[in-house]
Design a protein around this motif. Sequence first.
Motif, mmCIF file in Angstrom:
data_model
loop_
_atom_site.group_PDB
_atom_site.id
_atom_site.type_symbol
_atom_site.label_atom_id
_atom_site.label_comp_id
_atom_site.label_asym_id
_atom_site.label_seq_id
_atom_site.Cartn_x
_atom_site.Cartn_y
_atom_site.Cartn_z
ATOM 1 N N ASN A 1 21.767 19.157 3.121
ATOM 2 C CA ASN A 1 21.584 19.613 1.750
ATOM 3 C C ASN A 1 22.588 20.702 1.392
ATOM 4 O OD1 ASN A 1 19.446 17.849 1.550
ATOM 5 N ND2 ASN A 1 17.867 19.423 1.783
ATOM 6 N N GLU A 2 22.819 21.613 2.313
ATOM 7 C CA GLU A 2 23.768 22.706 2.056
ATOM 8 C C GLU A 2 25.198 22.180 1.970
ATOM 9 O OE1 GLU A 2 21.069 26.074 4.384
ATOM 10 O OE2 GLU A 2 22.601 24.927 5.435
ATOM 11 N N ILE A 3 25.527 21.211 2.816
ATOM 12 C CA ILE A 3 26.857 20.601 2.731
ATOM 13 C C ILE A 3 27.024 19.914 1.373
ATOM 14 C CG2 ILE A 3 28.373 18.822 3.687
ATOM 15 C CD1 ILE A 3 27.088 19.398 6.428
ATOM 16 N N ALA A 4 25.984 19.254 0.910
ATOM 17 C CA ALA A 4 26.042 18.620 -0.406
ATOM 18 C C ALA A 4 26.282 19.658 -1.498
ATOM 19 C CB ALA A 4 24.747 17.854 -0.678
ATOM 20 N N MET B 1 19.795 13.925 -9.272
ATOM 21 C CA MET B 1 20.701 12.876 -8.843
ATOM 22 C C MET B 1 20.211 11.550 -9.393
ATOM 23 S SD MET B 1 23.142 14.183 -7.035
ATOM 24 C CE MET B 1 23.766 12.775 -6.132
ATOM 25 N N THR B 2 21.116 10.775 -10.009
ATOM 26 C CA THR B 2 20.722 9.511 -10.613
ATOM 27 C C THR B 2 21.436 8.317 -10.018
ATOM 28 O OG1 THR B 2 22.408 9.803 -12.321
ATOM 29 C CG2 THR B 2 20.200 10.626 -12.815
ATOM 30 N N SER B 3 22.514 8.548 -9.266
ATOM 31 C CA SER B 3 23.288 7.421 -8.746
ATOM 32 C C SER B 3 22.584 6.767 -7.579
ATOM 33 C CB SER B 3 24.672 7.905 -8.318
ATOM 34 O OG SER B 3 24.549 8.914 -7.356
ATOM 35 N N GLN B 4 22.895 5.493 -7.383
ATOM 36 C CA GLN B 4 22.310 4.727 -6.304
ATOM 37 C C GLN B 4 23.287 4.635 -5.146
ATOM 38 O OE1 GLN B 4 19.181 3.552 -6.362
ATOM 39 N NE2 GLN B 4 18.933 4.554 -8.349
ATOM 40 N N PRO B 5 22.812 4.676 -3.902
ATOM 41 C CA PRO B 5 23.712 4.556 -2.756
ATOM 42 C C PRO B 5 24.277 3.153 -2.649
ATOM 43 C CG PRO B 5 21.428 4.522 -2.042
ATOM 44 C CD PRO B 5 21.408 4.838 -3.512
ATOM 45 N N GLN B 6 25.395 3.042 -1.943
ATOM 46 C CA GLN B 6 26.010 1.743 -1.739
ATOM 47 C C GLN B 6 25.108 0.876 -0.861
ATOM 48 O OE1 GLN B 6 28.968 0.700 -3.013
ATOM 49 N NE2 GLN B 6 28.979 2.589 -4.223
ATOM 50 N N VAL C 1 30.154 12.504 -0.587
ATOM 51 C CA VAL C 1 31.148 12.872 -1.597
ATOM 52 C C VAL C 1 31.241 11.790 -2.668
ATOM 53 C CG1 VAL C 1 33.601 13.340 -1.991
ATOM 54 C CG2 VAL C 1 32.457 14.310 0.008
ATOM 55 N N ARG C 2 31.137 10.530 -2.271
ATOM 56 C CA ARG C 2 31.191 9.442 -3.252
ATOM 57 C C ARG C 2 30.007 9.526 -4.210
ATOM 58 N NH1 ARG C 2 31.366 5.614 -0.021
ATOM 59 N NH2 ARG C 2 33.589 5.139 -0.095
ATOM 60 N N ASP C 3 28.824 9.787 -3.672
ATOM 61 C CA ASP C 3 27.623 9.861 -4.502
ATOM 62 C C ASP C 3 27.715 11.045 -5.464
ATOM 63 O OD1 ASP C 3 25.080 8.850 -5.209
ATOM 64 O OD2 ASP C 3 24.122 10.465 -4.072
ATOM 65 N N LEU C 4 28.165 12.174 -4.968
ATOM 66 C CA LEU C 4 28.306 13.354 -5.817
ATOM 67 C C LEU C 4 29.401 13.156 -6.862
ATOM 68 C CD1 LEU C 4 28.018 16.091 -3.046
ATOM 69 C CD2 LEU C 4 26.328 15.658 -4.839
ATOM 70 N N SER C 5 30.478 12.488 -6.489
ATOM 71 C CA SER C 5 31.558 12.219 -7.446
ATOM 72 C C SER C 5 31.066 11.335 -8.582
ATOM 73 C CB SER C 5 32.741 11.549 -6.741
ATOM 74 O OG SER C 5 33.256 12.350 -5.713
ATOM 75 N N ARG C 6 30.240 10.361 -8.238
ATOM 76 C CA ARG C 6 29.681 9.492 -9.263
ATOM 77 C C ARG C 6 28.798 10.298 -10.215
ATOM 78 N NH1 ARG C 6 27.002 6.365 -6.092
ATOM 79 N NH2 ARG C 6 28.793 5.054 -5.569
ATOM 80 N N ASN C 7 28.034 11.209 -9.663
ATOM 81 C CA ASN C 7 27.166 12.032 -10.496
ATOM 82 C C ASN C 7 27.985 12.992 -11.364
ATOM 83 O OD1 ASN C 7 24.353 12.346 -11.065
ATOM 84 N ND2 ASN C 7 24.501 14.417 -10.242
#
Length: 325
Positions: free
Chosen positions: A122-125, A291-296, A73-79
Motif C-alpha cells: 500500500n505504501e509503495i502504491a 480506485m476504479t480500474s480493473q486489473p489485467q 504502476v499500470r493500474d495507477l497510471s490508468r487511474n
Amino acid sequence: MNYVRTGLLLAGLTALFGAVGMMIGGQQGMIIALLFAAAMNVFAYWNSDAMLLRMRGARQVDERTAPELVAMVRDLSRNAEIPMPKVYIIENPQPNAFATGRNPENAAVAATTGLLKLLDRNEIAGVMAHELAHVKNRDTLTMTITATIAGAISALANFAMFAGMFGGNRSENNNPLGGIGMILIAILAPMGAMIVQMAISRTREYDADRIGAEICGHPMWLASALAKLDKGVHAIPNMEAERNPATAHMYIANPLSGKGVDNLFSTHPNMANRIARLQAMANGGGQPREMTSQPQPSKKGPWGAGAPTRQAPASPRRTRNRPWN
C-alpha cells in the motif's frame, strides 16, 4: 493555490533575471545570456531522463522481472489517465523514488531497492502515485523552465563578477553601484534565483502529494510511506545523490541531509507538514476518489488478487508481499 504560487514565483524569477541583465549588460547582454542558458537546458530537457537513469544505475523492469510492481504502476497510471511510464529499479539501500521524462508520453518512474524493502504494498502504491502525479502535472517541464531562467541569472552573475573585478570604470557606465555593486550582484542574484527555484520545487511536492493521494485513493498510504522514508533517508546516505546534489529535488524525499523546517534553502517541504496535509485530506479535507480500474486478466493487482474493492484496505503490516520479487 499552489499553481498560482508557482506562477508568481516564475514571474518573480523572470523579473529578477530582467533586472540583473539590464543592469549588467543592457538588453543585448540579457538576450545573449538567456539564449545561452536556454540552449543548455533544451539539451537537458531532451536528454536528462536517460542521463539521470544511467547515472543512478537504474535497470528497467517489466512483467517478467517485476510483475506486481509493473502491474501496480499500470493500474495507477490508468487511474491517473496518463500513459504507462517505463518502470525502473535502482540498486541503492536508501529508500527513495523519483519520476523523470519530458512529458507523460516519455516518462519513467524509478524506485530504489531500499524503498521496496522498507515499505509494504500500500505504501509503495502511495509513492508511485506521487511520482505519477509529477508526470501528470508536467513538473519536469516546470522545473526545466525554472532551471533555464536560473541558469541565465548565473551566467549574468559570472559576467558581473568578471566585470566588477576587471572592468574598472567601464562597469560604472552600466551600473551606478560601480565595481563593488557588480560583485554584490554576482553573489546575491544567484542566491535569490536558487531560493525561488527551491520554493517552486516545494510547491510542486505539495501538489504531487495531493494528486497522488487522489490517484491511489488513500491519502494515508502516502502519509505512512513518507513517515518511513523520513527516517530511512536520515539513516542511510545516498552517495550518488551526494555527488550530484543538483538532482536532489527530483526525489520524493530529500536524499541529502534533511531539513527540520521549510527553510529557504530546502528543496522539499518538511515531512511533518506533508504528512499533516495528507492526514487532513484523509479526515475530510478533500476527498480522494476510489480506485476504479480493473486489473489485467490473469494478472494479480497491486492490492491482491481480483478487482480492487471499495472497502478499507487490509492492514499493511499483515500483507507484506513484495512486487519486485
